[in-house]
Design a protein around this motif. Sequence first.
Motif, PDB file in Angstrom:
ATOM      1  N   GLU A 277      30.716  44.701  42.436  1.00 56.54           N
ATOM      2  CA  GLU A 277      32.052  44.105  42.278  1.00 56.54           C
ATOM      3  C   GLU A 277      32.852  44.250  43.569  1.00 56.54           C
ATOM      4  O   GLU A 277      33.465  43.289  44.049  1.00 56.54           O
ATOM      5  CB  GLU A 277      32.799  44.804  41.134  1.00 56.54           C
ATOM      6  N   ALA A 278      32.819  45.454  44.131  1.00 56.68           N
ATOM      7  CA  ALA A 278      33.621  45.746  45.327  1.00 56.68           C
ATOM      8  C   ALA A 278      33.179  44.928  46.540  1.00 56.68           C
ATOM      9  O   ALA A 278      34.014  44.483  47.339  1.00 56.68           O
ATOM     10  CB  ALA A 278      33.537  47.240  45.643  1.00 56.68           C
ATOM     11  N   ILE A 279      31.870  44.712  46.685  1.00 53.45           N
ATOM     12  CA  ILE A 279      31.355  43.910  47.803  1.00 53.45           C
ATOM     13  C   ILE A 279      31.956  42.511  47.768  1.00 53.45           C
ATOM     14  O   ILE A 279      32.238  41.920  48.812  1.00 53.45           O
ATOM     15  CB  ILE A 279      29.805  43.837  47.756  1.00 53.45           C
ATOM     16  N   GLY A 280      32.178  42.007  46.550  1.00 52.72           N
ATOM     17  CA  GLY A 280      32.702  40.650  46.401  1.00 52.72           C
ATOM     18  C   GLY A 280      34.183  40.495  46.648  1.00 52.72           C
ATOM     19  O   GLY A 280      34.656  39.368  46.863  1.00 52.72           O
ATOM     20  N   VAL A 281      34.931  41.604  46.653  1.00 53.51           N
ATOM     21  CA  VAL A 281      36.396  41.482  46.778  1.00 53.51           C
ATOM     22  C   VAL A 281      36.991  42.252  47.965  1.00 53.51           C
ATOM     23  O   VAL A 281      38.146  42.011  48.324  1.00 53.51           O
ATOM     24  CB  VAL A 281      37.105  41.941  45.481  1.00 53.51           C
ATOM     25  N   SER A 282      36.219  43.146  48.558  1.00 53.70           N
ATOM     26  CA  SER A 282      36.759  43.948  49.650  1.00 53.70           C
ATOM     27  C   SER A 282      35.975  43.732  50.939  1.00 53.70           C
ATOM     28  O   SER A 282      34.770  43.976  50.990  1.00 53.70           O
ATOM     29  CB  SER A 282      36.712  45.444  49.279  1.00 53.70           C
ATOM     30  N   ALA A 283      36.674  43.293  51.986  1.00 50.75           N
ATOM     31  CA  ALA A 283      36.022  43.079  53.281  1.00 50.75           C
ATOM     32  C   ALA A 283      35.494  44.398  53.847  1.00 50.75           C
ATOM     33  O   ALA A 283      34.441  44.440  54.491  1.00 50.75           O
ATOM     34  CB  ALA A 283      37.012  42.442  54.253  1.00 50.75           C
ATOM     35  N   ILE A 284      36.224  45.484  53.575  1.00 53.17           N
ATOM     36  CA  ILE A 284      35.826  46.809  54.076  1.00 53.17           C
ATOM     37  C   ILE A 284      34.526  47.257  53.405  1.00 53.17           C
ATOM     38  O   ILE A 284      33.605  47.749  54.068  1.00 53.17           O
ATOM     39  CB  ILE A 284      36.948  47.839  53.831  1.00 53.17           C
ATOM     40  N   VAL A 285      34.455  47.070  52.097  1.00 55.72           N
ATOM     41  CA  VAL A 285      33.243  47.459  51.362  1.00 55.72           C
ATOM     42  C   VAL A 285      32.075  46.554  51.746  1.00 55.72           C
ATOM     43  O   VAL A 285      30.943  47.023  51.903  1.00 55.72           O
ATOM     44  CB  VAL A 285      33.480  47.424  49.834  1.00 55.72           C
TER      45      VAL A 285
END
Length: 204
Positions: free
Chosen positions: A118-126
Amino acid sequence: MDGSEQMSKRQLQALQTRENLLNAGRAVFLEKGFQKATMTQINKLAHTGYGTAYVYFKNKDDLFTELMETIMQKMYDVAGLPFHPRTKEEAYAQILKQTRLFMQSALEEKEMMKVVKEAIGVSAIVKEKWNSIRARFISGITKDIQFVQDAGLAIERFDAALIAKGWFYMNEQVMWDLVLGEIEEDLDAVSENLSELYAGGLYK
């Protein structure tokens, strides 16, 4: 008590606070998911003072990337296993073992890996963090391929770095499918199919 002892105590306390925040972060991310989790929730669960989390982490993305390193450690350990086969059969056996362990490690962290996805899809940092994790794996696989090419076990004309990317991306996609429950969790069958496809195409 002299200054050095006081500093040591302060450093230990800081390390413990950081650890408490990471543990709280893991719990909050598992409960809320990445997007709904907040630093305020993490701070509260860690029982740290208001805003303390920001002393240790820039934001929740920063804290999450720290958690990712912990989650990925088992996979790093698998990727770091010695790979010096003397025959094609030895190579296949080791590839099969590593592939199964890689998938198993992801499934052991299934709920947290869902949050990572989920985080990969919404956070550029992640996403950037995940790309650096990918690069680390691909670098290791490239070296393994170069070793077997130099040993005369694998087809020399193949571009080791390109094959390494393809092998990792294939494993990554299957890993996500397993984590998200989109394919059955028959690790033996999954690992055997992937390993045979890879070894069959690469080795002489």
